[in-house]
Design an enzyme around this catalytic site. Structure first.
Site, PDB file in Angstrom:
ATOM      1  N   TYR A   1     -16.085  -5.679   1.883  1.00  0.00           N
ATOM      2  CA  TYR A   1     -14.655  -5.531   1.582  1.00  0.00           C
ATOM      3  C   TYR A   1     -14.244  -6.569   0.545  1.00  0.00           C
ATOM      4  CZ  TYR A   1      -9.618  -5.516   1.939  1.00  0.00           C
ATOM      5  OH  TYR A   1      -8.290  -5.440   1.629  1.00  0.00           O
TER       6      TYR A   1
ATOM      7  N   GLU B   1      -7.639  -3.175  -4.024  1.00  0.00           N
ATOM      8  CA  GLU B   1      -8.468  -3.163  -2.816  1.00  0.00           C
ATOM      9  C   GLU B   1      -9.715  -2.323  -3.070  1.00  0.00           C
ATOM     10  OE1 GLU B   1      -7.179  -1.081   0.819  1.00  0.00           O
ATOM     11  OE2 GLU B   1      -7.320  -3.033   1.791  1.00  0.00           O
TER      12      GLU B   1
END
Ligand code: GDP
Ligand code: MN
Length: 391
Positions: free
Chosen positions: A109, A197
């Protein structure tokens, strides 16, 4: 403002971030052609909507022929896809992205946000890729690394290495990651982004680090400087009430309750929402009609409130400073006639020309519940939807 994954990938690629090759398609035929254009044995077909969680919801599929690409695109296009981020009604898929498939070894991530506390952009990284970061933050916060970037110094080499090591990257991946992070940071600053993101950032089986998914949001206040980003706006993905409100320069945010609120001034609007909650109901929206609203603007605001069929009562709370109470009253009367008001309307107004305003409401024949002050208004509107006012 939010954009689609394929658009975010195009923006990031312009800044040098590694993303897989792909083509958007809005018909099954285009999807088949896109598969052939990629010229690879496998591709991934991904629904393009402004929401995550597509993988789990069946909006992402690995295919190995043009026919398969066509069939899966046909299955997605024109229909709503329901993910845990869309709400139960889902979002209609109007485009798919046909992307060269990657062989995934690890999912990580990587995020970038404006960290108000640190007064800088911060990188958020975790080894728990492919999962919702909110869930990781709640269950295993020790697996998240947050690294603020000094706005004057910029992204320092040691920071990129620190994050790379925390993600378990080794050897040439560390350098690759540094370049990728630098590209994201440059993109973030130069587009006035508010969020990037990459979930997941992946290490492929041949050891490269690439952005497999991408989400970007931009600061609306910076959009005037970016004609190219503004063009990426997709009105289909926006709340029609919010789009309508922005035409009239109204600050409107849709919420989940059933008391429609029309207020002037952001502070009074917040206080009104608080007091509605205090008396035991939920506001359906935040709406600030602004200081110098005319009657057309008030009428537009009123129409927008009533277009939401969950609204079971309307509370108007206006302080007439610059705004005149009679102007407000006229706007309300015009709009109420136009839309045939069918829910209880509570009005509390105070300030300039308040008597004239009250007279206009009275003479209009529209059923108005007049309130004497804010608490009284909140109590009455809560009772109007059949709740017992608490507190
Ligand atoms: P989201 O579910 O909306 O966040 O969509 P993502 O773009 O993150 O895709 C969901 C999942 O699909 C990813 O976490 C991957 O596990 C998988 N996926 C997407 N693209 C590929 C690919 O090219 N190869 C492989 N093996 N998996 C992929
Ligand atoms: Mn994702």
């Amino acid at each position: 403002m939010n954009i689609h994954e394929f658009q975010a990938k195009q923006v990031l690629a312009r800044f040098g971030a590694p993303v897989p090759k792909g083509h958007p398609a809005s018909t099954p035929e285009e999807a088949a052609k896109a598969f052939e254009a990629l010229g690879q044995p496998k591709a991934v077909i991904k629904a393009q909507i402004h929401a995550g969680g597509r993988g789990k919801a069946g909006g992402v599929k690995l295919v190995s022929s043009a026919a398969e690409a066509r069939d899966f695109a046909a299955k997605l296009l024109g229909k709503p896809l329901v993910t845990h981020q869309t709400g139960p009604q889902g979002r209609v898929v109007r485009r798919v992205y046909v992307e060269q498939a990657s062989e995934v070894a690890r999912e990580l991530y990587l995020g970038m946000v404006v960290d108000r506390k640190a007064r800088s952009v911060a990188v958020i990284a975790s080894t728990e890729g492919g999962m919702e970061i909110e869930e990781v933050a709640a269950k295993t916060p020790d697996r998240i690394l947050t690294e603020p970037i000094d706005p004057v110094i910029g992204l320092a080499g040691f920071q990129a290495r620190k994050i790379a090591f925390a993600l378990g990257l080794r050897d040439k991946q560390v350098g690759q990651f540094g370049a990728l992070l630098g590209a994201l940071y440059k993109a973030f600053l130069e587009t006035d982004a508010s969020l990037i993101e990459i979930n997941p950032l992946v290490v492929t089986k041949d050891g490269s680090v690439i952005c497999l998914d991408a989400k970007m949001s931009f600061d609306d206040n910076g959009l005037f400087r970016h004609a190219d980003i503004r063009e990426l706006r997709d009105p289909n993905e926006e709340d029609p009430a919010e789009t309508e409100a922005s035409k009239y320069d109204l600050s409107y945010v849709h919420l989940d309750g059933n008391i429609g609120c029309m207020v002037n001034g952001a502070g009074l609007a917040m206080a009104t929402m608080d007091i509605v909650k205090y008396y035991g109901a939920e506001p359906a929206n935040f709406l600030d009609v602004g200081g110098g609203a005319n009657s057309q603007k008030v009428a537009a605001a009123f129409r927008i409130l009533l277009s939401d069929d969950r609204v079971k009562a309307v509370l108007i709370n206006i302080f007439g400073g610059i705004m005149l109470c009679d102007v407000l009253a006229q706007g309300v009367v015009d709009a109420a006639r136009e839309v045939k008001l069918s829910v209880p309307l509570v009005v509390r107004m105070e300030g300039t020309n308040v008597d004239k305003g009250k007279q206009i409401l009275k003479d209009s024949g529209i059923k108005v519940i007049a309130a004497s002050d804010m608490a009284d208004a909140a109590r009455r509107v809560v009772e109007a939807i059949g709740h017992r006012a608490q507190a």
